[in-house]
Design an enzyme around this catalytic site. Structure first.
Site, PDB file in Angstrom:
ATOM      1  N   LEU A   1      49.962  17.922  97.918  1.00  0.00           N
ATOM      2  CA  LEU A   1      50.044  16.916  98.966  1.00  0.00           C
ATOM      3  C   LEU A   1      49.978  15.555  98.302  1.00  0.00           C
ATOM      4  CD1 LEU A   1      47.500  18.322 101.600  1.00  0.00           C
ATOM      5  CD2 LEU A   1      49.983  18.603 101.582  1.00  0.00           C
ATOM      6  N   ASP A   2      50.614  14.571  98.908  1.00  0.00           N
ATOM      7  CA  ASP A   2      50.518  13.215  98.383  1.00  0.00           C
ATOM      8  C   ASP A   2      49.068  12.747  98.400  1.00  0.00           C
ATOM      9  OD1 ASP A   2      53.246  13.106  98.052  1.00  0.00           O
ATOM     10  OD2 ASP A   2      53.617  12.037  99.923  1.00  0.00           O
ATOM     11  N   LYS A   3      48.777  11.774  97.586  1.00  0.00           N
ATOM     12  CA  LYS A   3      47.411  11.258  97.466  1.00  0.00           C
ATOM     13  C   LYS A   3      46.795  10.928  98.823  1.00  0.00           C
ATOM     14  CE  LYS A   3      44.834   7.278  95.641  1.00  0.00           C
ATOM     15  NZ  LYS A   3      44.923   6.020  94.849  1.00  0.00           N
TER      16      LYS A   3
END
Length: 342
Positions: free
Chosen positions: A177-179
Site C-alpha cells: 500500500l502507498d505510504k
C-alpha cells in the site's frame, strides 16, 4: 458506515503487486539475519596530506583515501560530520587542503545498507498463523525501503517480528500500500506461502476492497474505468493514464454524495502503482488530500483519502477462505461520516 458491495472478481491495490518471488536469500546477502548494531561496518582511515594533494579539494582527496566509494557518498560523509582535518570536523567539501595536514575519515554504512535490518515496532496484526499474517497498516508507514525511507518501514518491523522473515524475499511482503494509504495487507511467513500468495495475487484471486473520498459529486452510481497506466513522462514521481501503459481496470461504486464530495467503494482488477488515485484524477475527481494528483486538503484530512477496508483470500497452505474487514482510522472515519451522513 456503508461498506462496499462484495466484488465478483479479483482486486488489486493502490501500489504495484509483487509477482513471483526470487530465489530466497537473506536480505543483506549473508546467511544470518542482519545485525541491528548501528556501529557495525564503521572504519577509520587516516592520511597525511602530501605534496600531491596540496591545494586539492577535500572531497577529491577523500576519493584517494577511499576509492571504493563514490564521490557523492564521500561528500555526504563530510556533511554528516564524519571527516576531520587536524582533529576538527570538516564542514565544507570544497575546502582546499595544505601539505602536512592530518585527514581522518570515518566510513559508515550507507543508508541503503541499513535498510534490511530489524527494527521493533508495534504492528496491528489482525490474524497470524505459522504461514501468514494479516495486518492493518497505518497511514504514514512506508511498506518497503526506498530512497528517502531506508529505515522505519514495515519491512524493518517484519524482520524484528519473526526471524524467518530474514530468509524470505522482501521479508514476505507480496503486495504493498502507498505510504499514506491505510488498511489491510497480507504477508507470507514461509517461502511456500509467499510463492502461493504471489501467484494468487497475479491471478487476481486475492480480493481487496477500498473506501475512498473524492472531490466533486460524481455523475454516476457505478462505473468501470479501463485505462492503461504508465510513468508520467513529465514527473517521475507520478503515474498517468497513457495508451502506451499497462492495462488497468478499476470498478467504482458511489456510496454517497454530499456538498462537493463523493464517498466511493473501489475494486481493482489490476494492481498498477497508484491505480485508484490515477484513475480518479483522470476522471476529474481526485482523492481528497491527494496533493500529488491534484486533490486539495479537505474534510480534516492531511493524507490521501484511501483505505483498504476488506481482504478476502484463500489460505495459501490450508486452502480455507479467509475474510477480513477493518474500519478506517479516526481521520478517515470522521471525513467519511461528513459525506455519508451529511
Amino acid at each position: 458506515m456503508v461498506a462496499p458491495a462484495a466484488p465478483a472478481a479479483a482486486g488489486g491495490d493502490d501500489g504495484a503487486d509483487y509477482r513471483e518471488p526470487p530465489v530466497p536469500s537473506s536480505l543483506d546477502g549473508t546467511d544470518d539475519p542482519p545485525d541491528s548494531d548501528d556501529t557495525v561496518g564503521h572504519e577509520l582511515r587516516e592520511l597525511t596530506v602530501d605534496a600531491a594533494l596540496h591545494g586539492q579539494r577535500l572531497d577529491k582527496a577523500l576519493v584517494t583515501l577511499a576509492p571504493e566509494f563514490s564521490r557523492n557518498h564521500l561528500q555526504s560523509l563530510v556533511e554528516r560530520g564524519h571527516v576531520c582535518i587536524d582533529g576538527k570536523v570538516a564542514e565544507v567539501v570544497a575546502r582546499k587542503l595544505r601539505a602536512g595536514q592530518s585527514l581522518q575519515l570515518e566510513l559508515v554504512p550507507t543508508e541503503e545498507s541499513l535498510a534490511f535490518r530489524p527494527q521493533p515496532m508495534a504492528l496491528d496484526i489482525v490474524f497470524e498463523d505459522e504461514h501468514l499474517l494479516v495486518l492493518d497498516k497505518p497511514a504514514g508507514l512506508v511498506v518497503h525501503p526506498a530512497a528517502g525511507n531506508w529505515s522505519g518501514t514495515l519491512l524493518n518491523g517484519l524482520l524484528a517480528h519473526h526471524a524467518a522473515a530474514a530468509l524470505l524475499p522482501r521479508a514476505g511482503i507480496v503486495h504493498r500500500l502507498d505510504k499514506d494509504t491505510s488498511g489491510l495487507m497480507v504477508v507470507g511467513k514461509t517461502l511456500p506461502a509467499v510463492t502461493a500468495l504471489s501467484r494468487a495475487i497475479a491471478a487476481r484471486e486475492v480480493h481487496r476492497h477500498y473506501l475512498a473520498l473524492a472531490h466533486g459529486r460524481v455523475p454516476w452510481d457505478e462505473r468501470s474505468v479501463d485505462a492503461a497506466i504508465a510513468r508520467d513522462p513529465v514527473s517521475r514521481v507520478r503515474m498517468a493514464v497513457l495508451a502506451s501503459g499497462k492495462p488497468a481496470r478499476t470498478d467504482l461504486q458511489c456510496v454517497a454524495r454530499a456538498a462537493a464530495y463523493s464517498a466511493l467503494a473501489c475494486k481493482l482488477h489490476t494492481g498498477r502503482t497508484h491505480q485508484i488515485r490515477v484513475h480518479l484524477a483522470w476522471l476529474g475527481h481526485p482523492l481528497v488530500a491527494d496533493l500529488l494528483y491534484g486533490g486539495a486538503l479537505a474534510l480534516g484530512l492531511r493524507r490521501q483519502a484511501l483505505h483498504a477496508a476488506r481482504l478476502r483470500l484463500q489460505h495459501p497452505i490450508g486452502g480455507a477462505w479467509l475474510d477480513f474487514e477493518r474500519l478506517p482510522p479516526a481521520d478517515f472515519s470522521k471525513a467519511w461520516a461528513q459525506v455519508t451522513q451529511g
